[in-house]
Design a protein around this motif. Sequence first.
Motif, PDB file in Angstrom:
ATOM      1  N   GLU A  59       0.832  -1.205   0.000  1.00 40.92           N
ATOM      2  CA  GLU A  59       0.000   0.000   0.000  1.00 40.92           C
ATOM      3  C   GLU A  59       0.865   1.253   0.000  1.00 40.92           C
ATOM      4  O   GLU A  59       1.832   1.342   0.759  1.00 40.92           O
ATOM      5  CB  GLU A  59      -0.902  -0.001   1.238  1.00 40.92           C
ATOM      6  CG  GLU A  59      -1.899   1.136   1.275  1.00 40.92           C
ATOM      7  CD  GLU A  59      -2.816   1.062   2.484  1.00 40.92           C
ATOM      8  OE1 GLU A  59      -3.611   1.995   2.673  1.00 40.92           O
ATOM      9  OE2 GLU A  59      -2.720   0.067   3.220  1.00 40.92           O
ATOM     10  N   PRO A  60       0.555   2.223  -0.849  1.00 49.28           N
ATOM     11  CA  PRO A  60       1.342   3.474  -0.876  1.00 49.28           C
ATOM     12  C   PRO A  60       1.291   4.169   0.473  1.00 49.28           C
ATOM     13  O   PRO A  60       0.338   4.022   1.243  1.00 49.28           O
ATOM     14  CB  PRO A  60       0.628   4.300  -1.963  1.00 49.28           C
ATOM     15  CG  PRO A  60      -0.094   3.299  -2.799  1.00 49.28           C
ATOM     16  CD  PRO A  60      -0.511   2.207  -1.858  1.00 49.28           C
ATOM     17  N   ALA A  61       2.335   4.936   0.764  1.00 53.91           N
ATOM     18  CA  ALA A  61       2.389   5.683   2.021  1.00 53.91           C
ATOM     19  C   ALA A  61       1.232   6.664   2.089  1.00 53.91           C
ATOM     20  O   ALA A  61       0.850   7.277   1.092  1.00 53.91           O
ATOM     21  CB  ALA A  61       3.720   6.426   2.127  1.00 53.91           C
ATOM     22  N   LYS A  62       0.635   6.814   3.262  1.00 52.83           N
ATOM     23  CA  LYS A  62      -0.531   7.687   3.427  1.00 52.83           C
ATOM     24  C   LYS A  62      -0.199   9.142   3.155  1.00 52.83           C
ATOM     25  O   LYS A  62      -0.910   9.835   2.424  1.00 52.83           O
ATOM     26  CB  LYS A  62      -1.097   7.540   4.840  1.00 52.83           C
ATOM     27  CG  LYS A  62      -2.306   8.420   5.100  1.00 52.83           C
ATOM     28  CD  LYS A  62      -2.860   8.203   6.503  1.00 52.83           C
ATOM     29  CE  LYS A  62      -4.065   9.085   6.766  1.00 52.83           C
ATOM     30  NZ  LYS A  62      -4.644   8.863   8.120  1.00 52.83           N
ATOM     31  N   PHE A  63       0.890   9.626   3.756  1.00 52.25           N
ATOM     32  CA  PHE A  63       1.261  11.030   3.611  1.00 52.25           C
ATOM     33  C   PHE A  63       2.386  11.179   2.593  1.00 52.25           C
ATOM     34  O   PHE A  63       3.447  10.582   2.739  1.00 52.25           O
ATOM     35  CB  PHE A  63       1.687  11.621   4.956  1.00 52.25           C
ATOM     36  CG  PHE A  63       0.586  11.636   5.986  1.00 52.25           C
ATOM     37  CD1 PHE A  63      -0.604  12.306   5.740  1.00 52.25           C
ATOM     38  CD2 PHE A  63       0.744  10.977   7.195  1.00 52.25           C
ATOM     39  CE1 PHE A  63      -1.615  12.318   6.676  1.00 52.25           C
ATOM     40  CE2 PHE A  63      -0.264  10.987   8.143  1.00 52.25           C
ATOM     41  CZ  PHE A  63      -1.458  11.656   7.882  1.00 52.25           C
ATOM     42  N   GLU A 130       8.649   6.487   2.780  1.00 51.84           N
ATOM     43  CA  GLU A 130       7.917   5.965   1.628  1.00 51.84           C
ATOM     44  C   GLU A 130       7.785   4.438   1.747  1.00 51.84           C
ATOM     45  O   GLU A 130       8.590   3.783   2.415  1.00 51.84           O
ATOM     46  CB  GLU A 130       8.659   6.299   0.332  1.00 51.84           C
ATOM     47  CG  GLU A 130       8.457   7.728  -0.154  1.00 51.84           C
ATOM     48  CD  GLU A 130       7.096   7.952  -0.775  1.00 51.84           C
ATOM     49  OE1 GLU A 130       6.278   7.006  -0.761  1.00 51.84           O
ATOM     50  OE2 GLU A 130       6.842   9.053  -1.276  1.00 51.84           O
ATOM     51  N   SER A 131       6.791   3.885   1.071  1.00 54.96           N
ATOM     52  CA  SER A 131       6.663   2.430   0.982  1.00 54.96           C
ATOM     53  C   SER A 131       7.703   1.900   0.001  1.00 54.96           C
ATOM     54  O   SER A 131       8.022   2.558  -0.994  1.00 54.96           O
ATOM     55  CB  SER A 131       5.265   2.041   0.496  1.00 54.96           C
ATOM     56  OG  SER A 131       4.283   2.440   1.440  1.00 54.96           O
ATOM     57  N   GLU A 132       8.237   0.709   0.277  1.00 52.66           N
ATOM     58  CA  GLU A 132       9.261   0.096  -0.575  1.00 52.66           C
ATOM     59  C   GLU A 132       8.720  -1.235  -1.096  1.00 52.66           C
ATOM     60  O   GLU A 132       8.827  -2.270  -0.436  1.00 52.66           O
ATOM     61  CB  GLU A 132      10.550  -0.122   0.216  1.00 52.66           C
ATOM     62  CG  GLU A 132      11.260   1.155   0.635  1.00 52.66           C
ATOM     63  CD  GLU A 132      11.980   1.840  -0.522  1.00 52.66           C
ATOM     64  OE1 GLU A 132      12.039   1.238  -1.614  1.00 52.66           O
ATOM     65  OE2 GLU A 132      12.464   2.961  -0.334  1.00 52.66           O
ATOM     66  N   GLY A 139       5.348   2.220   4.140  1.00 49.58           N
ATOM     67  CA  GLY A 139       5.856   3.433   4.782  1.00 49.58           C
ATOM     68  C   GLY A 139       5.507   3.465   6.263  1.00 49.58           C
ATOM     69  O   GLY A 139       6.297   3.911   7.090  1.00 49.58           O
ATOM     70  N   GLN A 140       4.331   2.960   6.591  1.00 45.23           N
ATOM     71  CA  GLN A 140       3.916   2.930   7.997  1.00 45.23           C
ATOM     72  C   GLN A 140       4.832   2.028   8.823  1.00 45.23           C
ATOM     73  O   GLN A 140       5.246   2.391   9.932  1.00 45.23           O
ATOM     74  CB  GLN A 140       2.473   2.438   8.114  1.00 45.23           C
ATOM     75  CG  GLN A 140       1.979   2.346   9.555  1.00 45.23           C
ATOM     76  CD  GLN A 140       0.537   1.876   9.660  1.00 45.23           C
ATOM     77  OE1 GLN A 140      -0.259   2.142   8.783  1.00 45.23           O
ATOM     78  NE2 GLN A 140       0.222   1.168  10.730  1.00 45.23           N
ATOM     79  N   LYS A 141       5.164   0.844   8.280  1.00 50.73           N
ATOM     80  CA  LYS A 141       6.042  -0.094   9.012  1.00 50.73           C
ATOM     81  C   LYS A 141       7.423   0.521   9.201  1.00 50.73           C
ATOM     82  O   LYS A 141       8.043   0.392  10.278  1.00 50.73           O
ATOM     83  CB  LYS A 141       6.152  -1.404   8.240  1.00 50.73           C
ATOM     84  CG  LYS A 141       7.036  -2.455   8.919  1.00 50.73           C
ATOM     85  CD  LYS A 141       6.509  -2.810  10.296  1.00 50.73           C
ATOM     86  CE  LYS A 141       7.221  -4.017  10.892  1.00 50.73           C
ATOM     87  NZ  LYS A 141       8.658  -3.797  11.108  1.00 50.73           N
ATOM     88  N   ARG A 142       7.922   1.199   8.173  1.00 47.82           N
ATOM     89  CA  ARG A 142       9.230   1.830   8.287  1.00 47.82           C
ATOM     90  C   ARG A 142       9.197   2.922   9.356  1.00 47.82           C
ATOM     91  O   ARG A 142      10.150   3.085  10.129  1.00 47.82           O
ATOM     92  CB  ARG A 142       9.664   2.426   6.946  1.00 47.82           C
ATOM     93  CG  ARG A 142       9.936   1.393   5.859  1.00 47.82           C
ATOM     94  CD  ARG A 142      10.370   2.079   4.576  1.00 47.82           C
ATOM     95  NE  ARG A 142      11.647   2.752   4.746  1.00 47.82           N
ATOM     96  CZ  ARG A 142      12.080   3.761   4.006  1.00 47.82           C
ATOM     97  NH1 ARG A 142      11.304   4.239   3.043  1.00 47.82           N
ATOM     98  NH2 ARG A 142      13.255   4.312   4.217  1.00 47.82           N
ATOM     99  N   ALA A 143       8.095   3.668   9.395  1.00 49.66           N
ATOM    100  CA  ALA A 143       7.957   4.726  10.402  1.00 49.66           C
ATOM    101  C   ALA A 143       7.879   4.125  11.812  1.00 49.66           C
ATOM    102  O   ALA A 143       8.468   4.669  12.752  1.00 49.66           O
ATOM    103  CB  ALA A 143       6.718   5.564  10.116  1.00 49.66           C
ATOM    104  N   GLU A 144       7.177   3.005  11.950  1.00 53.04           N
ATOM    105  CA  GLU A 144       7.083   2.344  13.251  1.00 53.04           C
ATOM    106  C   GLU A 144       8.468   1.932  13.758  1.00 53.04           C
ATOM    107  O   GLU A 144       8.803   2.126  14.933  1.00 53.04           O
ATOM    108  CB  GLU A 144       6.182   1.117  13.151  1.00 53.04           C
ATOM    109  CG  GLU A 144       4.709   1.449  12.974  1.00 53.04           C
ATOM    110  CD  GLU A 144       3.870   0.213  12.701  1.00 53.04           C
ATOM    111  OE1 GLU A 144       4.460  -0.883  12.555  1.00 53.04           O
ATOM    112  OE2 GLU A 144       2.639   0.346  12.618  1.00 53.04           O
ATOM    113  N   ASP A 145       9.264   1.359  12.860  1.00 56.00           N
ATOM    114  CA  ASP A 145      10.614   0.922  13.241  1.00 56.00           C
ATOM    115  C   ASP A 145      11.482   2.109  13.640  1.00 56.00           C
ATOM    116  O   ASP A 145      12.239   2.049  14.630  1.00 56.00           O
ATOM    117  CB  ASP A 145      11.272   0.162  12.090  1.00 56.00           C
ATOM    118  CG  ASP A 145      10.572  -1.160  11.788  1.00 56.00           C
ATOM    119  OD1 ASP A 145       9.821  -1.642  12.656  1.00 56.00           O
ATOM    120  OD2 ASP A 145      10.775  -1.697  10.684  1.00 56.00           O
ATOM    121  N   ASN A 146      11.396   3.199  12.885  1.00 58.45           N
ATOM    122  CA  ASN A 146      12.238   4.353  13.171  1.00 58.45           C
ATOM    123  C   ASN A 146      11.707   5.183  14.338  1.00 58.45           C
ATOM    124  O   ASN A 146      12.481   5.897  14.990  1.00 58.45           O
ATOM    125  CB  ASN A 146      12.382   5.215  11.918  1.00 58.45           C
ATOM    126  CG  ASN A 146      13.357   4.611  10.922  1.00 58.45           C
ATOM    127  OD1 ASN A 146      14.564   4.743  11.043  1.00 58.45           O
ATOM    128  ND2 ASN A 146      12.830   3.911   9.924  1.00 58.45           N
TER     129      ASN A 146
END
Length: 243
Positions: A59-63, A130-132, A139-146
Amino acid sequence: MHRSASRLTRILACAAVPVMLVVAGCSSDSDGKKESGADKPAAASSQDSADAPKPQNIEPAKFAKLPDACDAVTAKTIETLVPETKTKNGTAGKTSDTTTRGSCSWNGLEDKGVKGSQYRWLDVSFLRYESESSLGVSGQKRAEDNYAKEVAKAQGAQGAKNLRTSPAAGVGEDAKAIGYELKKTDEDFTYATIVTRTDNVVITLTYNGTGYAGAKPPAASDLMKGAIAAAKEAVASVTAANK
């Protein structure tokens, strides 16, 4: 003499037949090897294509955008939290890509005469992910990790004393309130940091201050209250920037 010549002619003609057959046979073998060799790379290439990882439907990143960091906190809030602000519009941090990161800071020294002076500093920073699809990570998962990394970074401030960490309710989807004291320039500074996440964006807001010339340092609860109020505005600015 004539008979001998005729016999020699027949012998040479017969001898020539197997030589031609051998040559023809070798030529056929050679062609067979070339065809076999040509088939192998094609088969290997086909196998490699089959084994190669295929992009996933992530899914594309929300923002897709970030707000101007210097507009993320309202002028009224800046005036309240940082009296006598040197630069009311804030000082933007340097960045090579404003779509993925941005920051802004404000500071000011309020002179209270014989009661001393009060210094305040406010800083807000944004990180967007961004989503990869090639990695299968949103993108959400990457943000959660960071987000977890930014919390650990805030908790690991060198020289920090009386570290306090608690949930920051009502600020984004995940949020931690981190408070501590830190001595610098021979003064005791009190810090309040909010690390929060709204979908694929991580926000870190730090508010700190101290008293000079005999003035008492600010109360930790007052700084944290101000930091939470400013962090809520920063989260709202992300949504507003993407309408």
